[in-house]
Structures are given as C-alpha cells and as structure tokens.
Scaffold this motif. Structure first.
Motif, short mmCIF file in Angstrom:
data_model
loop_
_atom_site.label_atom_id
_atom_site.label_comp_id
_atom_site.label_asym_id
_atom_site.label_seq_id
_atom_site.Cartn_x
_atom_site.Cartn_y
_atom_site.Cartn_z
N ALA A 18 0.89 -1.52 0.40
CA ALA A 18 -0.51 -0.36 -0.34
C ALA A 18 0.74 1.14 0.01
O ALA A 18 0.27 2.19 -1.02
N VAL A 19 1.92 1.25 0.88
CA VAL A 19 2.50 2.17 1.05
C VAL A 19 4.20 2.72 0.39
O VAL A 19 5.02 3.66 1.06
N VAL A 20 4.92 1.66 -0.23
CA VAL A 20 6.28 1.46 0.39
C VAL A 20 6.66 1.34 -1.33
O VAL A 20 7.77 0.20 -1.06
N LYS A 21 5.81 1.08 -2.18
CA LYS A 21 6.23 0.20 -3.44
C LYS A 21 7.23 0.96 -3.80
O LYS A 21 7.50 2.83 -3.92
N ILE A 22 8.09 0.29 -4.67
CA ILE A 22 9.48 1.13 -5.46
C ILE A 22 8.67 1.83 -6.08
O ILE A 22 8.92 3.25 -6.58
N SER A 75 13.88 14.37 -0.45
CA SER A 75 14.09 14.28 0.75
C SER A 75 12.99 14.02 1.34
O SER A 75 13.03 12.91 2.78
N PHE A 76 11.59 14.29 0.81
CA PHE A 76 11.08 14.20 1.76
C PHE A 76 10.23 12.53 1.53
O PHE A 76 9.92 11.94 2.75
N ALA A 77 10.17 12.02 0.00
CA ALA A 77 9.90 10.99 -0.09
C ALA A 77 10.74 10.61 0.81
O ALA A 77 10.15 8.54 1.36
N THR A 78 12.58 10.09 0.86
CA THR A 78 13.24 9.08 1.30
C THR A 78 12.82 9.33 3.41
O THR A 78 12.77 8.09 3.40
N THR A 79 12.11 10.81 4.12
CA THR A 79 12.48 10.67 5.31
C THR A 79 10.93 10.06 5.43
O THR A 79 10.35 9.16 7.17
N ARG A 80 10.10 9.79 4.88
CA ARG A 80 8.71 9.14 4.61
C ARG A 80 9.09 7.47 4.87
O ARG A 80 8.16 7.13 5.21
N TYR A 81 9.52 7.29 3.43
CA TYR A 81 9.54 5.50 4.08
C TYR A 81 11.18 5.02 5.30
O TYR A 81 10.08 4.04 5.65
N VAL A 82 11.54 5.69 5.49
CA VAL A 82 12.50 5.87 6.78
C VAL A 82 11.39 5.91 8.05
O VAL A 82 11.66 4.77 8.53
N LEU A 83 10.19 6.35 8.16
CA LEU A 83 9.90 6.32 8.87
C LEU A 83 7.88 5.31 8.77
O LEU A 83 8.03 4.64 10.14
N THR A 84 8.23 5.05 8.00
CA THR A 84 7.26 4.06 7.33
C THR A 84 6.83 2.58 7.96
O THR A 84 6.77 2.14 8.62
N ALA A 106 7.58 1.45 11.68
CA ALA A 106 5.55 1.70 11.43
C ALA A 106 5.29 0.17 11.19
O ALA A 106 4.50 -0.36 12.06
N ILE A 107 5.09 -0.19 9.93
CA ILE A 107 4.75 -1.05 9.32
C ILE A 107 5.73 -2.51 10.43
O ILE A 107 4.01 -3.69 10.30
N LEU A 108 6.32 -2.50 9.93
CA LEU A 108 6.74 -3.88 11.12
C LEU A 108 6.56 -3.68 13.08
O LEU A 108 5.93 -5.13 12.81
N ILE A 109 5.98 -2.74 12.79
CA ILE A 109 5.68 -2.78 14.48
C ILE A 109 4.86 -3.08 14.65
O ILE A 109 3.96 -4.38 15.73
#
Length: 231
Positions: free
Chosen positions: A124-128, A141-150, A153-156
């Motif tokens: 849903a949210v981290v497709k290449i 920078s926006f895309a990278t930061t969002r992926y790093v945070l997302t 959260a998915i693992l948790i």
C-alpha cells in the motif's frame, strides 16, 4: 435460519450498499449518480486487475511448496522473513485490494500473520514505483524521510497483529463448521475459488458439484486443508 437471513448474512455489505444507494437516490440524486459512476470505474479496474492476480495466487498455491513459504515467510523466518515481506510488497503492482488474494494464498501455505501485515502494508505505501513518483513531485528528501519512518511503523504493526490475532481466529471467521449445503452456489461461497485443480477436479465449480453429490466433502479442498494444517 431462513434462506433470506442466510443471504443477508453472506452478502451484508452488498445489502448495506444497496440501502445507502437507495437513500441517496431519493434524497440526493446527484450523489447517487456520482457514486454510481465511481462504482462503475472501480468495477472496470477490478476486471482488469484481478484475473492475473488470481492466477498468480493459484500458482503460489499449486506450485510453491508449503515448506518454502514457511521458511521464508513463516513465524520462524525471523528478520529474513520481514525483509522479504517488505521486498514482496515493494515490488508489487496493482491497487491495494489486489494484495489480499496473494496474502490469502501465502497464509494458507503457512506465512505468518505478522509477515502478511507487512506485505499488505508495504504493497500500500512503500512501493518502489511509488517512491519514484513521490520523489518527483515532493522531492527526494521528503520521499526518503517518509519511507524511513513508514517501514519501522509497518514492522511494529506486524508485531502487534501477530500478538492480537491468531491463525485460528482467521480460520474461524472464514469457516462455518455447522453449515449444511443445499446447492453448488452455497459451497462456492466457502471455497477459495482459485480453480487450482489440486483437489482432482477441473475447477471449484466441479468440486462444489462433487460436494453436493456426496463424492467429496468441502474439507477435501486442498487449500482449506492447508489452512487447518498450519493453524
């Protein structure tokens, strides 16, 4: 339970949708027609996307050994399973609802609930492809930061779901042990409808006819039996 009650129970979301559409038709016709147009577009999209997804799910069910799925996506797969789940979701194609037949096929082959959550969420949210589009519109920078945070959260979320929901919970939701089938349509509602042929019949419809004739029971469906085996 009457036939009407059983029908409403099995298709309650459709009945609710019909009621809401009917209310909109008489109170806000413009909303009704706008909703109808959106539903039409959604159905056309589903007809384009779902057939190949169902074929892929069937191939997973028939060709991929359960041991392979359990080793790479099962409860004991560890960090490797988590990484593979993220990768599987990240390289996927198609809308999010296309993830669920694949997730069901993996579940029935022994994938853990946590890893299923990771696959669906990554889909849903981290497709290449999404990363490429997102970075082109909002910046790298926006895309990278969002992926790093997302991703954390998915693992948790996968970890929490693993603790809150068991395989038995899912199987109990999709299975009714006391049901008596009166026709093939009722049997088909409780089959995966992947037409994999693993049961020895050419498709799920032929298998359903066999259940009604008494040649087999619904538990002879290989996919359903796999779900019980790994419960």
């Amino acid at each position: 339970m009457t036939k009407l009650t059983k029908l409403i129970k099995n298709y309650k979301l459709i009945f609710i949708s019909i009621v809401l559409y009917s209310i909109a038709f008489f109170t806000k016709p413009e909303i009704f027609f706008r909703g109808l147009e959106m539903t039409k577009g959604f159905l056309i999209e589903m007809l384009e996307v779902m057939p190949p997804i169902l074929i892929i799910s069937s191939l997973i069910t028939v060709w991929v050994p359960s041991e392979v799925i359990m080793r790479n996506f099962g409860k004991e797969s560890g960090i490797k399973g988590k990484l593979l789940s993220i990768f599987t979701g990240a390289i996927s194609a198609g809308p999010i609802y296309a993830a669920f037949p694949v997730a069901q096929a993996l579940f029935l082959k022994g994938a853990s609930i946590g890893n299923l959550v990771i696959i669906i969420s990554s889909w849903a949210v981290v497709k290449i492809v999404m990363f490429m589009v997102e970075s082109s519109f909002l910046g790298l920078s926006f895309a990278t930061t969002r992926y790093v945070l997302t991703i954390p959260a998915i693992l948790i979320m996968g970890y929490i779901m693993e603790k809150l929901v068991s395989r038995e919970d899912i199987i109990d939701e999709i299975e009714d042990k006391d049901i008596v089938y009166e026709n093939e349509k009722e049997v088909l509602r409780d089959l995966p409808n992947m037409n994999c042929g693993a049961c020895g019949y050419s498709n799920c419809k032929a298998f359903a006819e066999g259940v009604i004739k008494g040649e087999v029971t619904i538990d002879d469906c290989v996919i359903r039996s796999k779900a019980k085996e790994y419960a």
